[in-house]
Design a protein around this motif. Structure first.
Motif, PDB file in Angstrom:
ATOM      1  N   ILE A  15       0.819  -1.208   0.000  1.00 30.98           N
ATOM      2  CA  ILE A  15       0.000   0.000   0.000  1.00 30.98           C
ATOM      3  C   ILE A  15       0.861   1.271   0.000  1.00 30.98           C
ATOM      4  O   ILE A  15       0.340   2.372   0.018  1.00 30.98           O
ATOM      5  CB  ILE A  15      -0.968   0.034   1.199  1.00 30.98           C
ATOM      6  N   GLY A  16       2.178   1.100  -0.032  1.00 33.03           N
ATOM      7  CA  GLY A  16       3.036   2.270  -0.068  1.00 33.03           C
ATOM      8  C   GLY A  16       4.484   1.917   0.208  1.00 33.03           C
ATOM      9  O   GLY A  16       4.866   0.746   0.266  1.00 33.03           O
ATOM     10  N   PHE A  17       5.269   2.965   0.421  1.00 32.58           N
ATOM     11  CA  PHE A  17       6.699   2.786   0.634  1.00 32.58           C
ATOM     12  C   PHE A  17       7.302   4.047   1.243  1.00 32.58           C
ATOM     13  O   PHE A  17       6.726   5.132   1.174  1.00 32.58           O
ATOM     14  CB  PHE A  17       7.409   2.478  -0.692  1.00 32.58           C
ATOM     15  N   ARG A  18       8.471   3.873   1.817  1.00 31.23           N
ATOM     16  CA  ARG A  18       9.294   4.990   2.265  1.00 31.23           C
ATOM     17  C   ARG A  18      10.660   4.784   1.645  1.00 31.23           C
ATOM     18  O   ARG A  18      11.283   3.742   1.817  1.00 31.23           O
ATOM     19  CB  ARG A  18       9.414   5.037   3.779  1.00 31.23           C
ATOM     20  N   SER A  47       1.669   8.188 -11.492  1.00 35.13           N
ATOM     21  CA  SER A  47       0.710   7.313 -12.159  1.00 35.13           C
ATOM     22  C   SER A  47      -0.492   7.025 -11.267  1.00 35.13           C
ATOM     23  O   SER A  47      -1.637   7.034 -11.730  1.00 35.13           O
ATOM     24  CB  SER A  47       1.375   6.000 -12.575  1.00 35.13           C
ATOM     25  N   ILE A  48      -0.244   6.771  -9.996  1.00 38.59           N
ATOM     26  CA  ILE A  48      -1.357   6.534  -9.068  1.00 38.59           C
ATOM     27  C   ILE A  48      -2.215   7.788  -8.947  1.00 38.59           C
ATOM     28  O   ILE A  48      -3.447   7.708  -8.948  1.00 38.59           O
ATOM     29  CB  ILE A  48      -0.838   6.044  -7.699  1.00 38.59           C
ATOM     30  N   GLU A  49      -1.566   8.942  -8.901  1.00 40.36           N
ATOM     31  CA  GLU A  49      -2.318  10.195  -8.796  1.00 40.36           C
ATOM     32  C   GLU A  49      -3.176  10.446 -10.039  1.00 40.36           C
ATOM     33  O   GLU A  49      -4.323  10.880  -9.935  1.00 40.36           O
ATOM     34  CB  GLU A  49      -1.360  11.361  -8.577  1.00 40.36           C
ATOM     35  N   HIS A  50      -2.633  10.185 -11.221  1.00 39.99           N
ATOM     36  CA  HIS A  50      -3.329  10.523 -12.461  1.00 39.99           C
ATOM     37  C   HIS A  50      -4.265   9.443 -12.989  1.00 39.99           C
ATOM     38  O   HIS A  50      -5.233   9.750 -13.675  1.00 39.99           O
ATOM     39  CB  HIS A  50      -2.310  10.889 -13.550  1.00 39.99           C
ATOM     40  N   SER A  53      -8.336   6.871  -8.592  1.00 40.42           N
ATOM     41  CA  SER A  53      -9.004   7.823  -7.707  1.00 40.42           C
ATOM     42  C   SER A  53      -8.649   7.537  -6.250  1.00 40.42           C
ATOM     43  O   SER A  53      -9.297   8.041  -5.337  1.00 40.42           O
ATOM     44  CB  SER A  53     -10.525   7.755  -7.917  1.00 40.42           C
ATOM     45  N   ASP A  54      -7.619   6.728  -6.030  1.00 41.48           N
ATOM     46  CA  ASP A  54      -7.174   6.400  -4.679  1.00 41.48           C
ATOM     47  C   ASP A  54      -6.663   7.654  -3.970  1.00 41.48           C
ATOM     48  O   ASP A  54      -6.076   8.536  -4.601  1.00 41.48           O
ATOM     49  CB  ASP A  54      -6.059   5.356  -4.712  1.00 41.48           C
ATOM     50  N   THR A  55      -6.877   7.709  -2.668  1.00 43.38           N
ATOM     51  CA  THR A  55      -6.339   8.813  -1.878  1.00 43.38           C
ATOM     52  C   THR A  55      -5.091   8.318  -1.153  1.00 43.38           C
ATOM     53  O   THR A  55      -4.995   7.150  -0.763  1.00 43.38           O
ATOM     54  CB  THR A  55      -7.372   9.351  -0.870  1.00 43.38           C
ATOM     55  N   LYS A  70       1.858   6.580   1.067  1.00 43.77           N
ATOM     56  CA  LYS A  70       0.978   5.527   1.572  1.00 43.77           C
ATOM     57  C   LYS A  70      -0.448   5.782   1.102  1.00 43.77           C
ATOM     58  O   LYS A  70      -0.983   6.873   1.277  1.00 43.77           O
ATOM     59  CB  LYS A  70       1.011   5.470   3.084  1.00 43.77           C
ATOM     60  N   ILE A  71      -1.056   4.772   0.509  1.00 43.31           N
ATOM     61  CA  ILE A  71      -2.456   4.850   0.109  1.00 43.31           C
ATOM     62  C   ILE A  71      -3.304   4.729   1.368  1.00 43.31           C
ATOM     63  O   ILE A  71      -3.122   3.797   2.159  1.00 43.31           O
ATOM     64  CB  ILE A  71      -2.804   3.748  -0.911  1.00 43.31           C
ATOM     65  N   VAL A  72      -4.227   5.672   1.555  1.00 36.11           N
ATOM     66  CA  VAL A  72      -5.061   5.673   2.751  1.00 36.11           C
ATOM     67  C   VAL A  72      -6.472   5.161   2.475  1.00 36.11           C
ATOM     68  O   VAL A  72      -7.193   4.820   3.404  1.00 36.11           O
ATOM     69  CB  VAL A  72      -5.099   7.070   3.428  1.00 36.11           C
ATOM     70  N   SER A  73      -6.857   5.101   1.209  1.00 39.29           N
ATOM     71  CA  SER A  73      -8.134   4.497   0.844  1.00 39.29           C
ATOM     72  C   SER A  73      -7.884   3.013   0.572  1.00 39.29           C
ATOM     73  O   SER A  73      -6.753   2.544   0.628  1.00 39.29           O
ATOM     74  CB  SER A  73      -8.707   5.175  -0.408  1.00 39.29           C
ATOM     75  N   LYS A  74      -8.955   2.289   0.246  1.00 39.25           N
ATOM     76  CA  LYS A  74      -8.749   0.902  -0.174  1.00 39.25           C
ATOM     77  C   LYS A  74      -8.038   0.940  -1.525  1.00 39.25           C
ATOM     78  O   LYS A  74      -8.508   1.586  -2.459  1.00 39.25           O
ATOM     79  CB  LYS A  74     -10.085   0.173  -0.309  1.00 39.25           C
ATOM     80  N   PRO A  75      -6.884   0.273  -1.638  1.00 44.34           N
ATOM     81  CA  PRO A  75      -6.131   0.345  -2.903  1.00 44.34           C
ATOM     82  C   PRO A  75      -6.899  -0.282  -4.071  1.00 44.34           C
ATOM     83  O   PRO A  75      -7.453  -1.365  -3.948  1.00 44.34           O
ATOM     84  CB  PRO A  75      -4.857  -0.458  -2.621  1.00 44.34           C
TER      85      PRO A  75
END
Length: 105
Positions: A15-18, A47-50, A53-55, A70-75
């Motif tokens: 769901i994300g990375f650092r 790409s995820i942003e464009h 519609s994930d937040t 980190k994606i905070v909505s359901k991916p």
């Protein structure tokens, strides 16, 4: 060294990375390892942003070489695919250039 921590949810989906640090493969402006990681990471976020519609939460500090995403909505399926593709690309860089420049956690 670039250290990349992968965030997973309870279902073990990414769901994300650092991403933190600089590779140190070559001097600034000529470091192909750092450039490759940067391209993959920035393209994934863009790409995820464009294309979804994930937040998500995004924190960045260019001086430290840090991006925390980190994606905070359901991916969505698209985000999951993009994050898995990022991880695959990062593994390839690690295999080609060695663990002294990139570490996946």
């Amino acid at each position: 060294m670039i250290k990349i921590s992968i965030y997973k949810n309870a279902e073990s989906k990414i769901i994300g990375f650092r991403c933190l640090g600089h590779a140190g493969f070559a001097k600034s402006g000529q470091d192909i390892v750092c450039a490759a990681v940067s391209v993959l990471v920035i393209n994934t976020v863009n790409s995820i942003e464009h294309f979804t519609s994930d937040t998500f939460d995004l924190k960045e500090d260019e001086n430290k070489g840090e991006i925390d995403f980190k994606i905070v909505s359901k991916p969505s399926k698209e985000s999951s695919l993009l994050l898995n593709s990022l991880f695959l690309g990062l593994q390839g860089i690690k295999e080609d250039y060695g663990q002294e420049y990139i570490k996946l956690i």
